[in-house]
Design a protein around this motif. Structure first.
Motif, PDB file in Angstrom:
ATOM      1  N   MET A   1       0.818  -1.197   0.000  1.00 48.04           N
ATOM      2  CA  MET A   1       0.000   0.000   0.000  1.00 48.04           C
ATOM      3  C   MET A   1       0.860   1.258   0.000  1.00 48.04           C
ATOM      4  SD  MET A   1      -3.084   0.991   0.005  1.00 48.04           S
ATOM      5  CE  MET A   1      -4.140   2.314   0.432  1.00 48.04           C
ATOM      6  N   SER A   2       1.926   1.235   0.773  1.00 48.43           N
ATOM      7  CA  SER A   2       2.795   2.399   0.846  1.00 48.43           C
ATOM      8  C   SER A   2       3.438   2.721  -0.493  1.00 48.43           C
ATOM      9  CB  SER A   2       3.860   2.163   1.915  1.00 48.43           C
ATOM     10  OG  SER A   2       4.690   3.280   2.043  1.00 48.43           O
ATOM     11  N   GLU A   3       3.751   1.668  -1.269  1.00 49.26           N
ATOM     12  CA  GLU A   3       4.358   1.886  -2.575  1.00 49.26           C
ATOM     13  C   GLU A   3       3.417   2.669  -3.481  1.00 49.26           C
ATOM     14  OE1 GLU A   3       4.210  -1.149  -1.134  1.00 49.26           O
ATOM     15  OE2 GLU A   3       6.306  -1.579  -0.709  1.00 49.26           O
ATOM     16  N   GLY A   4       2.146   2.280  -3.449  1.00 51.21           N
ATOM     17  CA  GLY A   4       1.154   2.975  -4.270  1.00 51.21           C
ATOM     18  C   GLY A   4       1.014   4.434  -3.893  1.00 51.21           C
ATOM     19  N   LYS A  61       7.142   4.707   5.927  1.00 46.58           N
ATOM     20  CA  LYS A  61       7.071   3.624   6.913  1.00 46.58           C
ATOM     21  C   LYS A  61       8.476   3.092   7.207  1.00 46.58           C
ATOM     22  CE  LYS A  61       2.545   3.316   6.985  1.00 46.58           C
ATOM     23  NZ  LYS A  61       1.832   3.958   7.990  1.00 46.58           N
ATOM     24  N   ASP A  62       8.624   2.409   8.316  1.00 45.42           N
ATOM     25  CA  ASP A  62       9.938   1.919   8.732  1.00 45.42           C
ATOM     26  C   ASP A  62      10.532   0.893   7.776  1.00 45.42           C
ATOM     27  OD1 ASP A  62      10.275   3.496  10.947  1.00 45.42           O
ATOM     28  OD2 ASP A  62       9.231   2.117  12.280  1.00 45.42           O
ATOM     29  N   GLY A  63       9.735   0.136   7.059  1.00 44.91           N
ATOM     30  CA  GLY A  63      10.259  -0.889   6.173  1.00 44.91           C
ATOM     31  C   GLY A  63      10.775  -0.365   4.843  1.00 44.91           C
ATOM     32  N   MET A  64      10.633   0.917   4.580  1.00 36.85           N
ATOM     33  CA  MET A  64      11.016   1.488   3.288  1.00 36.85           C
ATOM     34  C   MET A  64      12.190   2.446   3.473  1.00 36.85           C
ATOM     35  SD  MET A  64       8.735   3.783   0.664  1.00 36.85           S
ATOM     36  CE  MET A  64       7.667   2.470   0.192  1.00 36.85           C
ATOM     37  N   SER A  65      13.162   2.346   2.594  1.00 32.13           N
ATOM     38  CA  SER A  65      14.302   3.261   2.664  1.00 32.13           C
ATOM     39  C   SER A  65      13.971   4.553   1.927  1.00 32.13           C
ATOM     40  CB  SER A  65      15.542   2.610   2.047  1.00 32.13           C
ATOM     41  OG  SER A  65      15.406   2.543   0.637  1.00 32.13           O
TER      42      SER A  65
END
Length: 127
Positions: A1-4, A61-65
């Protein structure tokens, strides 16, 4: 979802800059219909993109650089560049225009994402 979200914000940021510039062309007589043609339009667009890149990288979000944030936003923004260019009217030099536009758009988002990562780090240390 964050990618979108990142792709959508990249596309929306460029779309908003082009839309505002096109409205200024129609209503106020700005010199060109294409935001990345006159110098004030380029500066305006790069400011919008850099600020958007900063906001998205700072709130990711924490999982994304920050690099992933930049790449996704660049993909969205450049897709919007291509769509907007062909809707405005590309002219006969459109391959060169797309290349030059990439030279503007991608570094602006890169700098914005880098600054956003710094803001995120500073904000994380302060909390």
């Amino acid at each position: 979802m964050s990618e979108g979200w990142h792709i959508g914000v990249g596309a929306s940021a460029f779309g908003a800059a082009e839309g505002i510039w096109l409205l200024g062309h129609v209503v106020l007589g700005f010199p060109s219909r294409w935001v990345l043609e006159p110098t004030p339009g380029i500066v305006f667009c790069l400011l919008v993109l850099a600020l958007s890149g900063t906001a998205m990288a700072a709130t990711r979000k924490d999982g994304m650089s920050w690099l992933q944030s930049f790449a996704l936003m660049a993909a969205g923004a450049y897709t919007a560049v291509v769509v907007a260019l062909f809707s405005v009217g590309p002219g006969n030099l459109w391959p060169f225009v797309l290349l030059i536009d990439a030279v503007f758009v991608i570094p602006a988002l890169f700098i914005g994402a880098l600054v956003g990562d710094l803001v995120r780090d500073v904000r994380g240390r302060a909390a």
